[in-house]
Design a protein around this motif. Sequence first.
Motif, short mmCIF file in Angstrom:
data_model
loop_
_atom_site.label_atom_id
_atom_site.label_comp_id
_atom_site.label_asym_id
_atom_site.label_seq_id
_atom_site.Cartn_x
_atom_site.Cartn_y
_atom_site.Cartn_z
N PRO A 24 34.95 -50.26 -23.23
CA PRO A 24 34.75 -50.11 -21.78
C PRO A 24 33.36 -49.62 -21.40
O PRO A 24 32.78 -50.07 -20.41
CB PRO A 24 35.83 -49.10 -21.39
CG PRO A 24 36.88 -49.24 -22.43
CD PRO A 24 36.14 -49.53 -23.68
N LEU A 25 32.78 -48.68 -22.19
CA LEU A 25 31.44 -48.18 -21.87
C LEU A 25 30.40 -49.28 -22.01
O LEU A 25 29.48 -49.38 -21.17
CB LEU A 25 31.10 -47.00 -22.78
CG LEU A 25 31.84 -45.68 -22.51
CD1 LEU A 25 31.42 -44.62 -23.51
CD2 LEU A 25 31.56 -45.20 -21.09
N ARG A 32 38.94 -54.40 -17.24
CA ARG A 32 38.58 -53.47 -16.18
C ARG A 32 38.31 -52.11 -16.84
O ARG A 32 39.24 -51.35 -17.14
CB ARG A 32 39.72 -53.36 -15.17
CG ARG A 32 39.98 -54.67 -14.44
CD ARG A 32 41.07 -54.53 -13.40
NE ARG A 32 41.30 -55.78 -12.70
CZ ARG A 32 42.18 -55.94 -11.72
NH1 ARG A 32 42.95 -54.90 -11.36
NH2 ARG A 32 42.32 -57.11 -11.13
N PRO A 33 37.04 -51.78 -17.05
CA PRO A 33 36.70 -50.62 -17.90
C PRO A 33 37.29 -49.30 -17.43
O PRO A 33 37.71 -48.48 -18.25
CB PRO A 33 35.16 -50.60 -17.83
CG PRO A 33 34.77 -51.99 -17.45
CD PRO A 33 35.86 -52.49 -16.56
N TRP A 34 37.33 -49.09 -16.10
CA TRP A 34 37.78 -47.78 -15.62
C TRP A 34 39.24 -47.52 -15.94
O TRP A 34 39.64 -46.36 -16.11
CB TRP A 34 37.53 -47.68 -14.11
CG TRP A 34 36.07 -47.59 -13.77
CD1 TRP A 34 35.31 -48.51 -13.13
CD2 TRP A 34 35.19 -46.50 -14.10
NE1 TRP A 34 34.01 -48.09 -13.03
CE2 TRP A 34 33.91 -46.84 -13.62
CE3 TRP A 34 35.36 -45.28 -14.74
CZ2 TRP A 34 32.82 -46.01 -13.76
CZ3 TRP A 34 34.27 -44.44 -14.89
CH2 TRP A 34 33.02 -44.81 -14.40
N ARG A 35 40.04 -48.55 -16.03
CA ARG A 35 41.45 -48.34 -16.40
C ARG A 35 41.56 -47.82 -17.82
O ARG A 35 42.35 -46.92 -18.11
CB ARG A 35 42.22 -49.65 -16.26
CG ARG A 35 42.44 -50.09 -14.82
CD ARG A 35 43.36 -51.29 -14.76
NE ARG A 35 43.65 -51.68 -13.38
CZ ARG A 35 44.46 -52.68 -13.06
NH1 ARG A 35 45.08 -53.38 -14.01
NH2 ARG A 35 44.67 -52.98 -11.78
N TYR A 36 40.77 -48.40 -18.72
CA TYR A 36 40.80 -47.96 -20.12
C TYR A 36 40.28 -46.53 -20.25
O TYR A 36 40.85 -45.71 -20.99
CB TYR A 36 39.98 -48.92 -20.97
CG TYR A 36 40.65 -50.24 -21.23
CD1 TYR A 36 41.30 -50.48 -22.43
CD2 TYR A 36 40.65 -51.24 -20.27
CE1 TYR A 36 41.93 -51.70 -22.67
CE2 TYR A 36 41.28 -52.45 -20.49
CZ TYR A 36 41.92 -52.68 -21.69
OH TYR A 36 42.54 -53.88 -21.94
N LEU A 37 39.18 -46.24 -19.57
CA LEU A 37 38.62 -44.88 -19.64
C LEU A 37 39.58 -43.86 -19.04
O LEU A 37 39.72 -42.75 -19.56
CB LEU A 37 37.29 -44.84 -18.92
CG LEU A 37 36.15 -45.64 -19.58
CD1 LEU A 37 34.91 -45.65 -18.69
CD2 LEU A 37 35.80 -45.06 -20.95
N ALA A 38 40.26 -44.25 -17.95
CA ALA A 38 41.24 -43.33 -17.35
C ALA A 38 42.40 -43.07 -18.30
O ALA A 38 42.91 -41.94 -18.38
CB ALA A 38 41.74 -43.91 -16.03
N LEU A 86 30.68 -51.50 -19.02
CA LEU A 86 30.03 -50.91 -17.84
C LEU A 86 28.52 -51.01 -17.93
O LEU A 86 27.84 -51.29 -16.93
CB LEU A 86 30.45 -49.44 -17.71
CG LEU A 86 31.89 -49.16 -17.26
CD1 LEU A 86 32.19 -47.67 -17.31
CD2 LEU A 86 32.12 -49.70 -15.85
N SER A 98 25.29 -52.99 -15.40
CA SER A 98 24.26 -52.17 -14.77
C SER A 98 22.88 -52.78 -15.04
O SER A 98 22.55 -53.11 -16.18
CB SER A 98 24.31 -50.74 -15.30
OG SER A 98 23.19 -50.00 -14.87
#
Length: 588
Positions: A548-549, A9-15, A552, A556
Motif C-alpha cells: 500500500p505504501l 485501495r491503499p488506505w483500507r490495507y493500512l487501516a 501511495l 504522488s
Amino acid sequence: MATTPGRIRPWRYLASFVGIVVVLYALVFFTGDRKATPKLGIDLQGGTQVTLTARTTTGGDPPRDQLVQAQEIIERRVNGLGVSGAEVVLDGTNINITVPGDGGDEAKSLGQTAQLRIRPVLQSAAAGPAAGGVPTTPGDTGQGGTGQDGTGQDGTGTGSGTPATGQPQGLGALDTSHGAVAPVSWSSPLPAQQTPPPTPDTGAPTAPATPGGTASEPVDPALKTAVDEAKQTRQSTDPATLQAALAALDCSVQDPLLGYDDPALPLVACSEDGQAKYILDTTLIEGTDIDNAQAGQNQNSVDWVVSLTFKSAAAQAWGDYTSQNVGKQAAFVLDGQVVSAPTINQPIFGTTEVSGNFNQQRAQDLAGILRYGSLPLSFQASQAETISATLGTASLEAGLIAGAIGLALVFVYCLFYYRILGVLTILSLVLSGLVVYAVLVLLGRWVGLTLDLAGVAGFIVAIGITADSFVIFFERLKDEMREGRTFRAAVPRGWVRARRTILSADAVSFLASAVLYVLAVGQVKGFAFTLGMSTVLDLLVVFLVTHPLVALASNSKVFSSPALSGLGSVAKLGAERRRAAATAGKGV
C-alpha cells in the motif's frame, strides 16, 4: 471497466494494519499482568539445571522405553510448576531438567516417583455444573450405581468408613484417559467359577498391607498456601463440603492440588482430559503395588484389554474389595487426576483385566500409565546447579549490537540504492518490529514462550527474510518500468508478479522452520519458532504495509519523481522504449 490486476485501495490495507497493531497493544497493556516485556529464557535470566542419572538393579543400561516414559512423566510434572521455558531432555541414560528463574527448589524433587493410586469412586459428574446426587457417607446407602453398560444398577453401599464407602451416582463408567464415555470395566480373565473365594466378610474390604503413602508438601510458600486451601474443601471429611467442592471445581484451570493430595483423605478431582470430575474415597491401593500391566487382545474377541497384576498383599486387598463392590467404579488417579474409572464386573483375585472400547493405541497408553505412572526407574540423587545469567546477558548485548549493525547496514543500502523506496523499507521494518514485539509479549503471557539467545538469532535472520521480500517487489517494479511502463502503471503489475515469488520464498522458509521445530530439542526449538513466527509476520507487513505504501508513493508527483524514487535510470530506459515503439508505430 475492468480493474487492473494488483491495483488496490491503499488506505483500507493500512487501516487494517493499524487496527491489528491497536488490538495487539491493547491486549499487551490491558490484559494479564500488563508487563510490556517478553519473558526471558534461562540463558538470559538464569535458573537451575538438574541432572538425573538412571540406575538399574543389574547395573546395566536401562531400557530405552522406560527412559522415554520417565521423561514424559517428569515433563508433565515440570509443566505443573507453572514456570516458563522449562525443558526435560533425554541425554543417554540421563535426564536433564532445566528450569528458568526461581524454580530450582521445585526442580530438585522432580525425580521423585509420581503418585499413582487406586481410589473408589463415590460420585461422578460432567465437568461443569455439578451433577445431581450427594456422595454417600459411612452408614448411608446409595442407589443408581453404574453398571458396565453405563446404565443404572441397584445396589447398596457399604457403611464401614473404609474404602468404598458408598455407591457411584450420575454418569456411566468413564474411560477418562481418552475423553469418551465408554463401558470400561474391571474383570478377571478367569471364568467366574474359577475365581478363588474371598476371605470371610467382615462388613468392610480388607485394607491393603502396603501403607497408602504420605502427602508431599510444596516448597514454594504461595503454592503451599493454595494447596492448603484446596485441601480444606476438596479433601474434607464432611460430605456436604465435598459436594460443594464438586460443584465449584473448574477443570479448565490449573489445579494446585496436583501431586499434593493426601491419600488418607477423600478427594474431589478432575479427569485427566478435563471432561469429568469425581468424588473419590481414600486410597485403596498405591501405584507401587501394581506389579505389571500389559496391553493385549482378548482371547475370546478382537477387543483390546489391559491386564494388570498386583503384588501379593495388594492383590488380596483388591480381591476382598471387588468381592464386596461389584457394579461400582474404582479410579486410577495419577498425581491427583483421574486417568480412568472402570466399573467392577465381578470379584477379582489374581490378574485383573480392564476392558472397554479400546483400540491398540488406547490400550497401550493406559498400560503405560499403569506400568510407569510411578517412575519406572530409580534415579541417582543429584544436586541442582545454579546457572548464572551474567554470560547470557553479555551474549544478549552482543547479539543486539550485531542485529543493530546489520539493520543499520540494510538501512544504508536501501537508502543508497532505492532512495524513497528505501525509506518505505525502513518504515516497514520498524512496523514489523512493533508487531513482532507485541506478539512475543502476548505469547509469553499466554503459552509461556520465552526469549533466549537462539530466539534472538532467529529474529536477526528474519530481518534478512523481510528485507528480501522488499527487494523482490522493487526489482519487479524495475522490470516493469524497463518494459516502458510508468511508475504508477508498474506497481500493480509488478506486485502481481512479485507476490507469487514472495509467497513461495516465505512458504519454503516457514516449512524449514516447522521441520526444524519438530525435530530439534532444547534452544534450537526457540530459534525455529521465532524464525517461523517472523516469516508469517513478514507476509502481514508486506501485504498490508509495504505494497500500500508503494502504491501511495506511485500516485504522488513528489515521491514518483525519478530523482527521489531511485528509479531514474529504469524510468529513462522505459521512456526510450516507449518513444521507439511510438516511432515504429508511425513508420508502419
